[in-house]
Design a protein around this motif. Structure first.
Motif, PDB file in Angstrom:
ATOM      1  N   VAL A   1       0.797  -1.211   0.150  1.00  0.00           N
ATOM      2  CA  VAL A   1      -0.052  -0.047   0.083  1.00  0.00           C
ATOM      3  C   VAL A   1       0.974   1.227   0.180  1.00  0.00           C
ATOM      4  CG1 VAL A   1      -1.761   1.447   1.211  1.00  0.00           C
ATOM      5  CG2 VAL A   1      -1.770  -1.391   1.329  1.00  0.00           C
ATOM      6  N   LYS A   2       0.651   2.068  -0.964  1.00  0.00           N
ATOM      7  CA  LYS A   2       1.654   3.278  -1.084  1.00  0.00           C
ATOM      8  C   LYS A   2       0.836   4.521  -1.172  1.00  0.00           C
ATOM      9  CE  LYS A   2       5.902   1.438  -2.990  1.00  0.00           C
ATOM     10  NZ  LYS A   2       6.766   1.204  -3.875  1.00  0.00           N
ATOM     11  N   GLY A   3       1.493   5.593  -1.685  1.00  0.00           N
ATOM     12  CA  GLY A   3       0.454   6.693  -1.811  1.00  0.00           C
ATOM     13  C   GLY A   3      -0.413   7.065  -3.040  1.00  0.00           C
ATOM     14  N   ASN A   4      -0.340   6.168  -3.904  1.00  0.00           N
ATOM     15  CA  ASN A   4      -1.479   6.152  -4.713  1.00  0.00           C
ATOM     16  C   ASN A   4      -2.799   5.851  -4.366  1.00  0.00           C
ATOM     17  OD1 ASN A   4      -0.572   3.432  -4.848  1.00  0.00           O
ATOM     18  ND2 ASN A   4      -1.322   2.876  -6.362  1.00  0.00           N
ATOM     19  N   GLN A   5      -3.042   5.228  -3.028  1.00  0.00           N
ATOM     20  CA  GLN A   5      -4.073   4.855  -2.204  1.00  0.00           C
ATOM     21  C   GLN A   5      -3.876   5.797  -0.758  1.00  0.00           C
ATOM     22  OE1 GLN A   5      -6.868   3.180  -2.912  1.00  0.00           O
ATOM     23  NE2 GLN A   5      -6.331   1.687  -4.591  1.00  0.00           N
TER      24      GLN A   5
END
Length: 244
Positions: free
Chosen positions: A115-119
């Motif tokens: 889970v990264k910054g695009n979520q």
């Protein structure tokens, strides 16, 4: 039957069956064929499913462009037999609710997804968990490629209200030190998995996240050893056939 389905099925049949309690793990990731750019500049992109242990590609699908990875996640896995009880690992493009439902409900499998910054909202939820109150649960050290790396992992049981079928959240801190310059960088990565604590320990989760990148090693072999990015075949199924 398409050629890649036949090849994937053959490789699946040749996968060594060992007497072990370890989870079967399959990595899903995409790769662009840079030399096969279309006239409008778009690259041919392939989405593959790779067995962590055997390092063999079990399925591969031409998806046109990288953004299509999200909508094309399921079709290559549809052709992979024996997903019951296995865990599918994927990168930050794939913390998608429909993917989780497909794996858990449709295939009786599990997932681990970064889970990264695009979520942003989802990442913030995991970041705000009380990690400071959770003791360190596993630590590994390794060296290679001119650097040393220390990996520290914590896992917390979570509610599936955060993400469909979620059982554990993971915080992984990587400290990398350049052995020549001594410069150190620290990166924190979050992940979510449907594997409950009695099915996967923090050490096992760390190993599964680490071994996901075996698919990147395969990409490097295809590029460096087989010069896959060099050919300029771009007509019809030719790029995918040559990749197969």
């Amino acid at each position: 039957m398409r050629s890649i389905d036949a090849v994937g099925g053959w490789l699946t049949d040749r996968r060594p069956i060992t007497q072990t309690t370890a989870l079967r793990a399959i990595a899903v990731d995409g790769k662009s064929l840079r030399g096969a750019a279309r006239a409008h500049g778009r690259k041919v992109h392939l989405l593959a499913a790779l067995d962590h242990t055997a390092s063999t590609v079990l399925a591969q699908l031409g998806i046109g462009e990288k953004p299509n990875e999200i909508t094309c996640f399921q079709p290559p896995l549809d052709t992979v037999a024996g997903l019951v009880g296995a865990v599918v690992t994927s990168d930050a493009m794939h913390p998608q609710r429909e993917h989780a439902d497909y794996l858990i409900t449709g295939r009786s499998a599990h997932y681990i997804v970064i889970v990264k910054g695009n979520q942003k909202k989802l990442r913030q939820q995991f970041k705000s968990l009380p990690w400071n109150a959770i003791p360190l649960q596993d630590r590994t050290r390794e060296t290679g490629h001119g650097r040393g790396e220390i990996r520290r992992i914590k896992a917390a049981t979570v509610s599936n209200r955060l993400f469909p079928h979620a059982a554990q959240a993971v915080q992984l801190k990587r400290r990398r030190t350049n052995r020549k310059t001594g410069k150190a960088t620290i990166k924190t990565v979050y992940a979510v998995t449907s594997l409950p604590a009695d099915r996967a320990t923090p050490a096992q989760l760390s190993a599964l996240i680490r071994s996901h990148w075996s698919i990147e090693a395969l990409h490097r072999i295809r590029d460096v050893t087989f010069a896959e990015d060099a050919p300029q075949l771009r007509i019809g199924n030719a790029p995918r056939a040559m990749a197969t």
